[in-house]
Motif scaffolding. Sequence first.
Motif, short mmCIF file in Angstrom:
data_model
loop_
_atom_site.label_atom_id
_atom_site.label_comp_id
_atom_site.label_asym_id
_atom_site.label_seq_id
_atom_site.Cartn_x
_atom_site.Cartn_y
_atom_site.Cartn_z
N THR A 1 0.95 -1.23 -0.10
CA THR A 1 0.08 -0.02 0.12
C THR A 1 0.99 1.14 -0.09
N SER A 2 0.67 2.25 -0.81
CA SER A 2 1.36 3.30 -1.02
C SER A 2 0.53 4.68 -0.94
N GLY A 3 1.46 5.88 -0.70
CA GLY A 3 0.56 7.06 -0.48
C GLY A 3 -0.35 6.98 0.83
N GLY B 1 4.88 0.56 1.71
CA GLY B 1 5.03 1.08 0.27
C GLY B 1 6.45 0.76 -0.18
N TYR B 2 6.80 1.78 -1.49
CA TYR B 2 8.13 1.62 -2.04
C TYR B 2 9.28 1.65 -1.31
N LEU B 3 9.27 2.66 -0.07
CA LEU B 3 10.37 2.57 0.72
C LEU B 3 10.60 1.68 1.58
N VAL C 1 16.75 4.06 -8.73
CA VAL C 1 16.08 3.43 -7.39
C VAL C 1 15.00 2.57 -8.03
N GLN C 2 14.34 2.65 -9.08
CA GLN C 2 13.49 1.78 -9.66
C GLN C 2 14.10 0.27 -10.13
N ALA C 3 15.10 0.50 -10.51
CA ALA C 3 15.83 -0.66 -11.02
C ALA C 3 16.49 -1.28 -9.85
N THR D 1 2.22 2.42 5.24
CA THR D 1 2.42 3.09 3.82
C THR D 1 3.25 4.22 4.07
N ALA D 2 3.89 4.43 2.96
CA ALA D 2 5.01 5.73 3.12
C ALA D 2 4.90 6.49 1.63
N ARG D 3 5.53 7.69 1.83
CA ARG D 3 6.03 8.46 0.72
C ARG D 3 7.24 8.27 0.65
N CYS D 4 7.97 7.96 -0.56
CA CYS D 4 9.36 7.62 -0.98
C CYS D 4 9.33 8.53 -2.07
N LEU D 5 9.89 9.65 -2.08
CA LEU D 5 10.12 10.46 -3.10
C LEU D 5 11.23 9.98 -4.19
N GLU D 6 12.46 9.27 -3.42
CA GLU D 6 13.56 8.84 -4.52
C GLU D 6 12.90 7.70 -5.48
P1 ADP Z 1 -0.91 8.61 -4.05
O1 ADP Z 1 -0.33 7.42 -4.73
O2 ADP Z 1 -1.80 8.61 -3.12
O3 ADP Z 1 -1.10 9.66 -5.67
P2 ADP Z 1 1.59 10.25 -3.78
O4 ADP Z 1 1.68 11.03 -4.88
O5 ADP Z 1 2.29 10.56 -2.65
O6 ADP Z 1 0.41 9.37 -3.37
O7 ADP Z 1 2.72 8.82 -4.09
C1 ADP Z 1 2.99 7.72 -3.44
C2 ADP Z 1 4.28 7.08 -3.85
O8 ADP Z 1 4.42 6.77 -5.20
C3 ADP Z 1 5.60 8.23 -3.68
O9 ADP Z 1 5.89 8.58 -2.52
C4 ADP Z 1 6.39 7.72 -4.64
O10 ADP Z 1 7.07 6.67 -4.09
C5 ADP Z 1 5.63 7.19 -5.60
N1 ADP Z 1 5.58 7.98 -6.87
C6 ADP Z 1 4.94 9.01 -6.84
N2 ADP Z 1 5.22 9.72 -8.22
C7 ADP Z 1 6.08 8.45 -8.77
C8 ADP Z 1 6.66 8.75 -10.14
N3 ADP Z 1 6.52 9.88 -10.98
N4 ADP Z 1 7.72 7.61 -10.49
C9 ADP Z 1 7.67 6.86 -9.51
N5 ADP Z 1 7.17 6.39 -8.18
C10 ADP Z 1 6.30 7.70 -8.00
#
Ligand code: ADP
Length: 328
Positions: free
Chosen positions: A12-14, A44-46, A85-87, A74-79
Motif C-alpha cells: 500500500t502506498s501514498g 510502500g516503495y520505501l 532506484v526503480q531498477a 504506507t509511506a511516501r518515498c520521493l526517491e
Molecule cells: P498517491 O499514490 O496517493 O497519489 P503520492 O503521490 O504521494 O500518493 O505517491 C505515492 C508514492 O508513489 C510516492 O511517495 C512515490 O514513492 C511513488 N511515486 C509517486 N510519483 C512517482 C513517479 N512519478 N514515479 C515513480 N514513483 C512515484
Amino acid sequence: MSGEIKTVGVLTSGGDAPGMNAAIRAVVRKSLNNGLKVKGIKKGYLGLLNEEIVDMGAFSVSDIIQRGGTILGTARCLEFKEEEVQAKAADICRKHGIDGLVVIGGDGSYRGAQALARQGINTIGIPGTIDLDIACTDYTIGFDTAINTAMEAIDKVRDTSSSHERCSIIEVMGRNAGYIALWCGVACGAEDVLLPEKYDFNEQTLVNNIIANRKKGKTHHLIINAEGIGHSTSMARRIEAATGIETRATILGYMQRGGSPTCKDRYYASIMGAYAADILAEGKTKRAVCYRNGQFIDYDIEEALNMTKTINPYQYEVSRLLSRNESV
Ligand code: ADP
Ligand code: F6P
C-alpha cells in the motif's frame, strides 16, 4: 515481463484509506487460491527498498476486513521517481522471488507501478484514495467511508451552529480534488461549497449569501471548504467582520482518513483485490483495476494516467441550488 507468476507481492502506498485492508486480504487469499505464494511489502516503495518483506498466509489477513488504515503500513518515498532506484527495487523483487506486484494507492503509486513494469516486474494497480481523484475509475477505496465520516461530523456541527445562529465553515480533505467537499455539501445541505477546481470564488458573494439567507430567516449558514482552498480560520474571521454574524471554522482533518470501512468500501475493495490477483495470475502487467459504468474492468496504467476527470458542472450547480430557499 508478463508470463507465469509464482509469487505475488502486495503493498500500500501514498495516503492510507479505509478499505485497503479488505483489498490486501482479497489479494492474499485469491492469490493463494490461485496456487501462488504471497509476500507483503511494508511501508510502500520505501519498505520495498529496505527489503521489509514478509510471507503472507491466509491467517495473516484474518480479522482485518473491518479495520481502517493498512496493516502493511504506507509511506511516501520521493526517491522512487529515480530510474536507478526503480531498477534497484526490481532487483529486490527478483531477489525475493516476487514476479508480480499489486500496488494499492493513488496516481503517484500507479506511476511507481508503471516504472516497475518497465523494469520487468508484472504490476497491477488498485485505486486506493479517499479523494476519488483517479480519472479511470468511478470508485476509489476509502472515499465512501471518508464522506460518511465527514457527513456525520458536519451534521453535528450543524446542530450547534443552528442553536447559536452561527455561520460555520467546515474544512474537509482534498488538497487537489473537491469530491469529498461536493458530496458532503450536497448530503449535508450546505449553503456554499468551495472546491479547489473552482478556485476563483468570490468571498464577497459568500458574504452577500450569508446576509441574504439571514434576512430570509435561516438560522445557520454552512460552508463546506475543501483543504485545497484552506485558510478556513482566517476566512471565518473575515466573514464575521463583514457580516456581523458569529462565524466558526472546524477543520475535520485526519479523522476522515481513519475508521472502520463502510460496507461499500469493504465490498468494492474485496472485489478489486480478487480481480487484481486474477489478472496477475493470467500474466497481465501494467494494468489498473477500475470500476466504471457498473463493471470492474482494467486499463493499461499509462492509458489510465492519461485520462482526466473533473467535477461534473451539473452536479456542482445543483449543490448550490438546493440550499437556496427561493421559490424562483
Ligand atoms: P498517491 O499514490 O496517493 O497519489 P503520492 O503521490 O504521494 O500518493 O505517491 C505515492 C508514492 O508513489 C510516492 O511517495 C512515490 O514513492 C511513488 N511515486 C509517486 N510519483 C512517482 C513517479 N512519478 N514515479 C515513480 N514513483 C512515484
Ligand atoms: O489521502 C488523500 C489526502 O488525504 C488528501 O486529501 C490530502 O491532500 C493528503 O492526503 C494529505 O496527506 P498527508 O498529510 O498525509 O500528506
